[in-house]
Design a protein around this motif. Structure first.
Motif, PDB file in Angstrom:
ATOM      1  N   TRP A   1      28.607  40.739  46.817  1.00 11.16           N
ATOM      2  CA  TRP A   1      29.867  41.190  46.211  1.00 11.16           C
ATOM      3  C   TRP A   1      31.018  40.605  47.017  1.00 11.16           C
ATOM      4  N   ASN A   2      31.812  39.738  46.371  1.00 12.43           N
ATOM      5  CA  ASN A   2      32.812  38.976  47.106  1.00 12.43           C
ATOM      6  C   ASN A   2      34.143  38.972  46.352  1.00 12.43           C
ATOM      7  N   THR A   3      34.652  40.149  46.023  1.00 12.55           N
ATOM      8  CA  THR A   3      35.884  40.216  45.243  1.00 12.55           C
ATOM      9  C   THR A   3      36.580  41.551  45.433  1.00 12.55           C
ATOM     10  N   LYS A   4      37.915  41.531  45.283  1.00 14.33           N
ATOM     11  CA  LYS A   4      38.719  42.750  45.288  1.00 14.33           C
ATOM     12  C   LYS A   4      39.089  43.196  43.879  1.00 14.33           C
ATOM     13  N   GLN A   5      38.973  42.280  42.917  1.00 13.60           N
ATOM     14  CA  GLN A   5      39.486  42.550  41.577  1.00 13.60           C
ATOM     15  C   GLN A   5      38.512  43.308  40.681  1.00 13.60           C
ATOM     16  N   LEU A   6      37.290  43.525  41.158  1.00  9.48           N
ATOM     17  CA  LEU A   6      36.295  44.243  40.369  1.00  9.48           C
ATOM     18  C   LEU A   6      35.943  45.557  41.059  1.00  9.48           C
TER      19      LEU A   6
ATOM     20  N   SER B   1      36.588  47.398  35.933  1.00 13.96           N
ATOM     21  CA  SER B   1      35.335  48.060  36.279  1.00 13.96           C
ATOM     22  C   SER B   1      34.183  47.413  35.533  1.00 13.96           C
ATOM     23  N   ILE B   2      33.104  47.132  36.261  1.00 12.48           N
ATOM     24  CA  ILE B   2      31.922  46.553  35.636  1.00 12.48           C
ATOM     25  C   ILE B   2      30.698  47.382  36.015  1.00 12.48           C
ATOM     26  N   HIS B   3      29.685  47.288  35.159  1.00 15.47           N
ATOM     27  CA  HIS B   3      28.435  48.000  35.383  1.00 15.47           C
ATOM     28  C   HIS B   3      27.288  47.006  35.312  1.00 15.47           C
ATOM     29  N   LEU B   4      26.485  46.972  36.360  1.00 17.24           N
ATOM     30  CA  LEU B   4      25.301  46.113  36.385  1.00 17.24           C
ATOM     31  C   LEU B   4      24.119  46.955  35.928  1.00 17.24           C
ATOM     32  N   ASP B   5      23.744  46.784  34.678  1.00 17.74           N
ATOM     33  CA  ASP B   5      22.730  47.622  34.051  1.00 17.74           C
ATOM     34  C   ASP B   5      21.356  47.318  34.657  1.00 17.74           C
TER      35      ASP B   5
ATOM     36  N   THR C   1      25.522  36.766  42.622  1.00 17.56           N
ATOM     37  CA  THR C   1      26.767  36.692  43.391  1.00 17.56           C
ATOM     38  C   THR C   1      27.938  36.945  42.451  1.00 17.56           C
ATOM     39  N   VAL C   2      28.813  37.857  42.832  1.00 22.17           N
ATOM     40  CA  VAL C   2      29.958  38.246  42.015  1.00 22.17           C
ATOM     41  C   VAL C   2      31.230  37.860  42.739  1.00 22.17           C
ATOM     42  N   GLN C   3      32.045  37.007  42.092  1.00 16.40           N
ATOM     43  CA  GLN C   3      33.314  36.551  42.661  1.00 16.40           C
ATOM     44  C   GLN C   3      34.291  36.344  41.510  1.00 16.40           C
ATOM     45  N   THR C   4      35.587  36.441  41.799  1.00 15.03           N
ATOM     46  CA  THR C   4      36.591  36.307  40.746  1.00 15.03           C
ATOM     47  C   THR C   4      37.543  35.168  41.065  1.00 15.03           C
ATOM     48  N   SER C   5      38.100  34.591  39.998  1.00 14.80           N
ATOM     49  CA  SER C   5      39.031  33.470  40.145  1.00 14.80           C
ATOM     50  C   SER C   5      40.445  33.858  39.740  1.00 14.80           C
TER      51      SER C   5
END
Length: 790
Positions: free
Chosen positions: A535-540, A519-523, A506-510
């Motif tokens: 995926w629960n964010t606008k910032q990524l 930008s992130i990469h899930l290898d 689960t990906v979320q930002t604070s």
């Protein structure tokens, strides 16, 4: 001599292979003709081939599934009864109507259902049913349930006439009532004639209740302390949920069967009544009550020494919602059977709790919420003992001090570090850890490397500024990871992780929603077994690469931009994510992108690539969307609207036409309703749904090749976003209602080839831990708590 063993191939297998061969041939023919379909005769030929293709798919489904078999014919009756009981869901009203529809399946089902009393034991008094219908349902349930225990579900407020008539019918059966639940209405109440009888009056009307075991008050409560004396007429009472029971009542009344208690007061005063509760297993000590009368001053504590119980308590679960409580340590000491404990404490108070950990050999669950503002509140680790049986820890720290008091903050930071250092051996044995540090609490360096045995890990951190010193974090056992950290920390944090067995992420930002995107990469090499992504964010921004094992992806709140980019990626590269079967959207997606994605992914020549079989949406759909969507999910061609009409540009033509009625949700889901537009006395934020979206440039090569018209359509995404924003900026003097009553916003709707639409309760933030318990693929017939949409 060599003996050969013949390989027997079933007729079903041969037919299945033949159908697959025919499917591939037809699909090749359709693709070749589609390369130049400008001539009318070719369009008719394509239409004919698509019809033949759909028939092949239907035959494949029949062959692979086999003929429909009545489960009542092949299952033992006891198993069939359990299955039907799982299907019944009383949260939206009575099970009576569901059962009544099942009676219409056939004569065999009718006989089985009518002669199974437990199907008729739940009686709902609902204000939305007319009196005649309500009385018929109650009378039928009372008769067909025979002598089985009853459950009463009462939706408040209740129409007085309906309630009085039902009460007259039910009262002769009061000895059969085992459970009474008070609930809010399951649907909006129509009319204003409802007179709400009090909770006390309802309980009084059904007296005596000699076999009542459970009362759930919900959001309702008894109006005075004296009304609690009514429980004396319920000698078998075991559970009271919702409202709290005063200790003074327990001092006067002995409830020898009570297993669950919520109350208010001190440990000393609890000890004065504990002898009257020999079976108590679950205790909740609340800080305050719904009402101002729930005090325990009448429970006198003998002068002199503090009261102590005569023998160990049978408590297994305890919840403590009080900052103070000098004798909590004594309560824990006298509860050696505790398995679960939830505490709201200060740092100093926490020390006294941890001193008793070694005396709790069965404790497996501990939730600690530390919230204190006094700088004198210090954690001293000298007397702390470890908890050898603890396997799940929820730990949250809040802060109410002055943001400008650096000395106070340093002292409180030291408390956190002391706690982690003192409890490192216990952390090393945990299997589930949920850590929440707010208000810029730093994460102690020693914590994460000692969580190597955890299978479920949740980190909610408002700041993370020490990553430069981290070593590699080998979480070999980790299967479920939820991250809620600043966006700027994701790149570094993910680079430290080594999670070869991670299944759910689960990906979320604070951080602020207006902060710069990262930008992130899930290898895929770093997470080779990843099966579910939330995926629960606008910032990524997700730099997408294929994960071969991924079966489910959920785009939660704030994930609509990522959802659009993901759909675009699968249109360009439908062979990626070969195991993907289910996609969930918590916000409105772009219908043209979903449609194009399914048309590319679900009509491939490669049989090893899984079809996307299920789509979950935040609302029902109009038939103009629902029909083609379910066909595409089943792998069949379908007539649909043009790309323009499905796109946000086409929706904008309706949405921003002030003369057309319709609420926000109906307009976006292509449904019709009579909600009118009205002047905007505030900023019409509903209209800005896609205003801030930015289309990413197409940099990947389509594989398989993509038609030029579709590629051009994808390249024009930014123009459609700009058009929506331009319309939204111009519509500042009026707005649409957010939602009409035809939508149930507490539910998500599942669309698959098995059903038109179904719904199930939302994940409520538990994803992905709860996902382990439910299948990735959710057809209508397999999922509990579904409700067919109307």
């Amino acid at each position: 001599m060599v003996h050969a063993t013949p390989v027997l191939v079933s007729d079903q297998s041969l037919e299945s292979d033949h159908l697959e061969s025919e499917r591939v041939k037809l699909l090749n023919s359709i693709y070749k003709l589609s390369e130049d379909a400008s001539q009318p005769e070719k369009q008719e030929e394509i239409k004919s081939l698509r019809s033949d293709y759909n028939q092949i798919i239907s035959r494949q489904v029949m062959v692979n599934r086999g003929p429909w078999t009545d489960p009542l014919s092949i299952l033992p009756l006891e198993i069939w009864v359990h299955i039907i009981e799982e299907i019944l869901d009383n949260r939206w009203g009575s099970s009576y109507r569901v059962i009544a529809n099942m009676v219409l399946v056939g004569q065999k089902w009718k006989e089985a259902i009518v002669n199974t009393p437990q199907f008729w034991t739940v009686i709902t008094i609902d204000p939305n049913f007319q009196e005649s219908d309500l009385l018929e349902r109650v009378a039928a349930s009372l008769h067909l349930s025979k002598d089985h225990p009853l459950t009463l579900l009462l939706d408040f407020p209740i129409d007085r006439a309906s309630y009085d008539a039902c009460q007259t019918l039910i009262s002769p059966h009061s000895s059969r009532i085992r459970r009474i639940h008070f609930r809010n209405p399951s649907k909006p109440i129509k009319g204003s004639k409802h007179l709400d009888p009090s909770v006390y009056q309802v309980l009084s009307d059904f007296l005596p209740l000699p076999n009542l075991q459970e009362i759930q008050f919900g959001n309702f409560c008894l109006a005075s302390e004296e009304q609690w004396d009514i429980v004396e007429l319920m000698p078998q009472l075991k559970f009271v949920e919702g409202d709290g029971m005063p200790l003074s009542v327990l001092r006067r009344i002995s409830l020898v069967h009570l297993e669950s208690l919520k109350t208010y007061g001190s440990v000393d005063k609890l000890f004065t009544v504990i002898a009257n509760l020999p079976q108590i297993k679950e205790l909740e000590m609340a800080e305050s009550s719904y009402t101002n009368w729930a005090v325990d001053d009448s429970c006198e504590v003998p002068a002199g020494d503090s009261v102590t119980p005569e023998q160990p308590l049978s408590l297994e679960t305890m919840t403590w919602h009080r900052y103070n409580g000098s004798r909590l340590k004594d309560l824990i000491h006298w509860s050696p059977c505790l398995k679960s404990m939830t505490l709201l404490v200060s740092w100093k108070f926490l020390v006294s709790v941890l001193e008793e950990m070694a005396n709790l050999p069965f404790l497996s669950y501990l939730a600690v919420y530390v919230q204190r503002k006094a700088s004198e509140d210090k954690f001293s680790p000298a007397a702390v003992t470890q908890s050898p049986s603890l396997r799940e820890l929820h730990f949250e720290v809040g802060y109410f001090g002055s943001d400008n008091d650096s000395k106070e903050r340093r002292e409180l930071n030291k408390n956190l570090s002391n706690f982690v250092d003192a409890w490192l051996p216990t952390f090393a044995r945990l299997e589930k850890a949920f850590i929440c540090l707010g208000n810029e609490w730093p994460l102690p360096l020693a914590l994460l490397p000692n969580l190597r045995r955890v299978k479920v890990l949740s980190l909610t951190l408002s700041t993370l500024n020490i990553l430069g010193e981290f070593p590699k974090l080998p979480f070999d056992a980790l299967e479920d990871l939820k991250l809620h950290i600043p966006a700027s920390c994701y790149v570094d944090f993910l680079s430290f992780l080594q999670c070869p067995n991670l299944l759910l992420l689960t990906v979320q930002t604070s951080t602020s929603p207006y902060s710069e995107k990262v930008s992130i990469h899930l290898d895929p090499k770093q997470f080779p077994r990843l099966s579910g992504l939330h995926w629960n964010t606008k910032q990524l921004a997700w730099t997408i690469s294929s994960h071969r094992m991924l079966k489910l992806i959920v785009f939660g709140r704030g994930g609509s931009q990522a959802a659009s980019n993901f759909c675009t990626h699968l249109i360009l590269r439908p062979l990626d994510f070969p195991s993907l079967e289910q996609v969930e959207f918590y916000e409105f997606p772009e219908w043209d992108l979903i449609t194009l994605m399914l048309e590319r992914r679900n009509f491939l020549l490669e049989p090893s690539i899984s079809r996307i079989r299920t789509v979950v949406l935040p609302t029902t759909l109009g038939f103009i969307l629902k029909t083609p969507l379910t066909s595409l999910l089943g792998g069949q061609f379908s007539n649909r609207l043009s790309n323009h009409d499905l796109s946000i540009a086409g929706i904008a033509e309706v949405y921003f036409d002030k003369s057309l009625s319709g609420c926000h949700w109906c307009c976006l889901s292509m449904q019709a309703c009579s909600s009118y537009t009205y002047p905007a006395y505030y900023a019409p934020s509903m209209q800005a749904h896609w205003s801030n979206h930015q289309a990413e440039p197409i940099t990947v090569t389509p594989d398989p090749p993509l038609a030029d018209s579709t590629l051009n359509w994808l390249e024009q995404r930014q123009e459609r976003y700009s058009q929506w924003k331009q319309n939204a900026d111009a519509a500042t003097t009026w707005t649409r209602g957010s939602v009409c009553e035809s939508h149930q916003l507490s539910s998500l709707f599942v669309f698959s080839s098995f059903s038109t639409a179904s719904e199930y309760p939302p994940l409520r933030g538990v994803f992905p831990a709860d996902l382990i318990k439910r299948p990735f693929y959710l057809p209508f017939c397999c999922c509990r708590n579904f409700k067919a949409s109307v």
